[in-house]
Write an enzyme that holds these catalytic residues in place. Structure first.
Site, PDB file in Angstrom:
ATOM      1  N   TYR A 192       8.128 -13.266 -21.924  1.00  0.00           N
ATOM      2  CA  TYR A 192       9.193 -12.304 -21.639  1.00  0.00           C
ATOM      3  C   TYR A 192      10.044 -12.757 -20.466  1.00  0.00           C
ATOM      4  O   TYR A 192       9.574 -13.424 -19.563  1.00  0.00           O
ATOM      5  CB  TYR A 192       8.548 -10.945 -21.333  1.00  0.00           C
ATOM      6  CG  TYR A 192       9.501  -9.872 -20.892  1.00  0.00           C
ATOM      7  CD1 TYR A 192      10.278  -9.192 -21.819  1.00  0.00           C
ATOM      8  CD2 TYR A 192       9.615  -9.537 -19.544  1.00  0.00           C
ATOM      9  CE1 TYR A 192      11.147  -8.200 -21.419  1.00  0.00           C
ATOM     10  CE2 TYR A 192      10.479  -8.543 -19.139  1.00  0.00           C
ATOM     11  CZ  TYR A 192      11.246  -7.881 -20.080  1.00  0.00           C
ATOM     12  OH  TYR A 192      12.095  -6.901 -19.665  1.00  0.00           O
ATOM     13  N   HIS A 224       0.850  -1.196   0.000  1.00  0.00           N
ATOM     14  CA  HIS A 224       0.000   0.000   0.000  1.00  0.00           C
ATOM     15  C   HIS A 224       0.883   1.243   0.000  1.00  0.00           C
ATOM     16  O   HIS A 224       1.841   1.325   0.770  1.00  0.00           O
ATOM     17  CB  HIS A 224      -0.881   0.001   1.249  1.00  0.00           C
ATOM     18  CG  HIS A 224      -1.662   1.266   1.415  1.00  0.00           C
ATOM     19  ND1 HIS A 224      -2.392   1.823   0.384  1.00  0.00           N
ATOM     20  CD2 HIS A 224      -1.813   2.101   2.466  1.00  0.00           C
ATOM     21  CE1 HIS A 224      -2.963   2.937   0.807  1.00  0.00           C
ATOM     22  NE2 HIS A 224      -2.627   3.130   2.062  1.00  0.00           N
ATOM     23  N   HIS A 230      -7.841   7.930  -1.823  1.00  0.00           N
ATOM     24  CA  HIS A 230      -6.931   7.347  -0.837  1.00  0.00           C
ATOM     25  C   HIS A 230      -5.555   7.045  -1.418  1.00  0.00           C
ATOM     26  O   HIS A 230      -4.600   7.786  -1.180  1.00  0.00           O
ATOM     27  CB  HIS A 230      -7.591   6.096  -0.225  1.00  0.00           C
ATOM     28  CG  HIS A 230      -6.780   5.462   0.844  1.00  0.00           C
ATOM     29  ND1 HIS A 230      -7.187   4.378   1.566  1.00  0.00           N
ATOM     30  CD2 HIS A 230      -5.542   5.742   1.312  1.00  0.00           C
ATOM     31  CE1 HIS A 230      -6.265   4.035   2.434  1.00  0.00           C
ATOM     32  NE2 HIS A 230      -5.250   4.848   2.296  1.00  0.00           N
ATOM     33  N   HIS A 275       0.752   5.840  -0.962  1.00  0.00           N
ATOM     34  CA  HIS A 275       0.032   7.034  -1.425  1.00  0.00           C
ATOM     35  C   HIS A 275       0.896   7.718  -2.488  1.00  0.00           C
ATOM     36  O   HIS A 275       1.009   8.936  -2.503  1.00  0.00           O
ATOM     37  CB  HIS A 275      -0.218   8.011  -0.271  1.00  0.00           C
ATOM     38  CG  HIS A 275      -0.995   7.433   0.869  1.00  0.00           C
ATOM     39  ND1 HIS A 275      -0.928   7.930   2.149  1.00  0.00           N
ATOM     40  CD2 HIS A 275      -1.867   6.396   0.922  1.00  0.00           C
ATOM     41  CE1 HIS A 275      -1.726   7.216   2.942  1.00  0.00           C
ATOM     42  NE2 HIS A 275      -2.298   6.272   2.224  1.00  0.00           N
ATOM     43  N   ASP A 320       1.634  -4.568 -20.773  1.00  0.00           N
ATOM     44  CA  ASP A 320       2.497  -5.655 -20.290  1.00  0.00           C
ATOM     45  C   ASP A 320       2.163  -6.024 -18.842  1.00  0.00           C
ATOM     46  O   ASP A 320       1.878  -7.173 -18.520  1.00  0.00           O
ATOM     47  CB  ASP A 320       3.975  -5.222 -20.300  1.00  0.00           C
ATOM     48  CG  ASP A 320       4.572  -5.121 -21.693  1.00  0.00           C
ATOM     49  OD1 ASP A 320       3.966  -5.628 -22.651  1.00  0.00           O
ATOM     50  OD2 ASP A 320       5.661  -4.526 -21.808  1.00  0.00           O
TER      51      ASP A 320
HETATM   52 ZN   LIG Z   1      -3.355   4.740   3.115  1.00  0.00          ZN
END
Ligand SMILES: [Zn+2]
Length: 230
Positions: A220, A101, A166, A103, A126
């Protein structure tokens, strides 16, 4: 816990701690935001970053182990505040071995606009097989973020979702693959933004996107070399 599981957790603590330095290397995170986790194979456990610890101070020893409900199992620190979202993804998607995760700025700008990134680049075809989708707005705490990630990515080619207002969540067969998807997502988001600023990006044919995705995913890279005479 068996010796083998203890050894696996030790290795994953090192891997997950090391992969966090890729988030800073590629400029995907500010202060203590962002996190990487890995599933402990065959166990209902995950390894994740502790909450609120500076990136410079992350080590194998201060990573934390949680169960797939997000409850702390092993570690001296509280787990990342995003642990519930990671845990939900592992519960719902057994093929996923890593979650990231961030930002990161450009991808999160698309998330702020609630807009999926359309596929106008071969590199995006790709890695993502088409658009990078937008997920629903969800408040932190509880399973809402996890539900939004899974609802968007289940059955989708893209390993990345832009959660509205977010930021980015990515998945992979392992933590390294999820980190790669987070790096590539930001790269694509930046170029897509620049293209939009410059003019009108040229659409790609779906057949070309499909062919690029198939080649990259299946052909690939370094293939095993056939033994001589075979
Ligand atoms: Zn966050």
């Amino acid at each position: 816990m068996s010796t083998e599981v203890t050894r696996q957790i030790r290795e994953l603590r090192e891997t997950v701690a090391r992969l966090h330095s890729e988030l800073t290397r590629y400029g995907l995170v500010a202060w203590t935001s962002g996190n990487v986790s890995a599933r402990v194979p065959g166990q209902d456990l995950l390894v994740i970053k502790p909450s609120g610890v500076s990136y410079d101070d992350l080590t194998a020893d201060n990573m934390v182990v949680c169960d797939l409900d997000g409850a702390l199992v092993e570690g001296d620190f509280a787990p990342s505040s995003d642990t519930a979202a990671h845990a939900y993804v592992y519960r719902a998607m057994p093929e996923v071995g890593g979650v990231v995760h961030t930002h990161s700025s450009y991808a999160t700008a698309w998330a702020a606009c609630g807009e999926a990134i359309p596929c106008h680049l071969t590199a995006q075809a790709d890695e993502f097989g088409g658009e990078i989708p937008i997920g629903p707005f969800a408040l932190i705490g509880g399973d809402d973020i996890g539900k939004g990630i899974v609802a968007t990515l289940a059955g989708h080619r893209s390993p990345a979702v832009l959660m509205q207002n977010h930021g980015v969540f990515t998945i992979g067969r392992d933590a390294r693959a999820a980190v790669k998807a987070a790096v590539m997502c930001e790269d694509v988001a930046r170029t897509a933004h620049l293209a939009r600023a410059l003019g009108q990006p040229v659409p790609m044919a779906q057949a070309d996107i499909d062919a690029l995705y198939d080649r990259y995913q299946n052909v690939y890279g370094q293939q095993p070399v056939a033994p001589a005479g075979s």
